[in-house]
Design an enzyme around this catalytic site. Structure first.
Site, short mmCIF file in Angstrom:
data_model
loop_
_atom_site.label_atom_id
_atom_site.label_comp_id
_atom_site.label_asym_id
_atom_site.label_seq_id
_atom_site.Cartn_x
_atom_site.Cartn_y
_atom_site.Cartn_z
N THR A 234 1.05 -1.17 0.23
CA THR A 234 -0.35 -0.36 -0.31
C THR A 234 0.77 1.37 -0.39
OG1 THR A 234 -1.64 -1.91 1.17
CG2 THR A 234 -1.85 0.92 1.09
N LYS B 118 5.36 11.69 21.32
CA LYS B 118 4.85 12.54 22.23
C LYS B 118 3.54 12.95 22.89
CE LYS B 118 8.92 14.83 20.73
NZ LYS B 118 9.09 15.79 19.80
N HIS C 144 -10.74 -1.37 4.61
CA HIS C 144 -9.24 -1.66 3.77
C HIS C 144 -10.03 -0.73 2.60
CE1 HIS C 144 -5.05 -1.15 2.66
NE2 HIS C 144 -5.09 -1.90 2.46
C1 NCD Z 1 -3.05 -6.02 4.51
C2 NCD Z 1 -3.73 -4.75 4.87
O1 NCD Z 1 -2.64 -3.81 5.84
O2 NCD Z 1 -4.87 -5.29 6.09
N1 NCD Z 1 -2.43 -5.48 3.73
C3 NCD Z 1 -2.28 -4.92 2.18
O3 NCD Z 1 -2.24 -4.03 2.75
N2 NCD Z 1 -1.92 -5.65 1.05
C4 NCD Z 1 -3.11 -7.30 4.91
C5 NCD Z 1 -3.02 -7.88 5.88
O4 NCD Z 1 -1.40 -6.87 6.72
O5 NCD Z 1 -2.94 -9.08 6.02
#
Ligand code: NCD
Length: 323
Positions: free
Chosen positions: A65, A94, A145
């Site tokens: 990401t 902090k 997400h």
């Molecule tokens: C995921 C997350 O951060 O939720 N990773 C991602 O963005 N591809 C999945 C994970 O951390 O398992």
């Protein structure tokens, strides 16, 4: 707090949840992503966002990401302020609040848009309220997400040639994982004949409210621990990692150690799956899919992450410049 629906117009809007999208918004996004794909494939960086500044504030680890948002901004000619390790190196240590941090970063960098990843479920609500500029949620707590869901759906469309009449397995940590929650909502939006198979150990089941919400929308939802029973019908096998950090935070590491090897996708298991289906994973993987699977043509997880670049370019463009 309800977030603004996009309704065909992304301009200056924050992206916090997939609940903001309509089918039309997804169409606009995917059409734009296709244009972005051409920019990258022809190796002709664009200057569309020249003069714009995009900051990234990550309070949790990230590889895909973080790099794809950064690259998305760079491919479009923006000034970038990528900050990893906010939880370790910023004034958050902090005790500075999210509110003050987003305002500060706008002031110190003149950012026009701020991308945030944060461990708190309600972090984005707080950030959006305080921010002078749009926020993009790059992963919030155990809840949402949205940009991952967009790239996941784009991948399903590219790999299978459709987004409808799907039978989808979500496998693994459905309790703590956030990608499957956002993707489930997005699939529910675009596929009126969706059938969802939620496969996980009993204690890692998808939260009941979400299952209820999907059932109310007419989705056929099945919950089981037995992958082999449902695998033969699946069009999509979406695998997730068991999320060690949340067990740790709750002092349940022993339980994690018991569960961690629960599922292990290998070529033998995949003999039971259809010839035309797709295997996805948001990654990182910690052994849930063994490396031998990577060369199987159905394994799409590396193509999936590239789609993150195109769809995030599309989002940045649409939010900063409109259609
Ligand atoms: C995921 C997350 O951060 O939720 N990773 C991602 O963005 N591809 C999945 C994970 O951390 O398992």
């Amino acid at each position: 707090m309800r977030f603004k629906k996009i309704k065909g117009n992304f301009l200056k809007k924050s992206i916090i949840s997939v609940d903001q999208f309509s089918q039309e918004d997804i169409e606009i996004l995917f059409k734009t992503a296709l244009i972005m794909e051409k920019i990258v494939k022809k190796k002709k960086p664009s200057q569309l966002l020249k003069g714009y500044c995009i900051a990234e504030l990550f309070y949790q680890p990230s590889t895909r990401t973080f790099t794809s948002f950064l690259a998305a901004a760079e491919w479009l000619g923006a000034i970038t302020i990528p900050i990893h390790g906010m939880d370790t190196y910023s004034s958050a240590v902090k005790g500075e609040s999210i509110e003050d941090t987003v305002r500060t970063v706008h002031q110190t960098t003149s950012a026009d848009l701020i991308v945030i990843r944060h461990p708190k479920d309600n972090s984005m609500e707080i950030a959006v309220k305080a921010s002078y500029v749009p926020i993009i949620n790059a992963g919030s707590g155990k809840k949402e997400h949205p940009t991952q869901a967009v790239l996941d759906l784009y991948t399903i469309k590219n790999e299978l040639g459709r987004m409808k009449n799907l039978k989808v397995i979500f496998l693994g940590d459905l309790k703590y994982g956030r990608t499957i929650k956002s993707l489930g909502k997005l699939l529910t939006l675009v596929d009126k004949n969706l059938e969802l198979f939620l496969v996980s150990p009993k204690i890692l089941r998808m939260p009941g409210e979400l299952v209820k919400e999907w059932k109310a929308k007419g989705v056929k939802v099945h919950q089981t621990e037995d992958l082999l029973k449902v695998l033969p019908q699946a069009d999509v096998l979406y695998v997730t990692r068991i999320q060690k950090e949340w067990f740790e935070a709750e002092g349940k590491l022993a339980l994690y150690n018991k569960l961690k090897g629960a599922y292990n996708i290998n070529l033998k298991i995949l003999k039971k799956a259809k010839k035309k289906m797709v295997i996805m994973h948001p990654l990182p993987r910690i052994g849930e899919i063994v490396y031998e699977v990577d060369n199987d043509p159905r394994a799409a997880y590396f193509r999936e992450m590239r789609n993150g670049l195109y769809t995030r370019m599309a989002l940045l463009k649409l939010i900063l410049l409109g259609k």
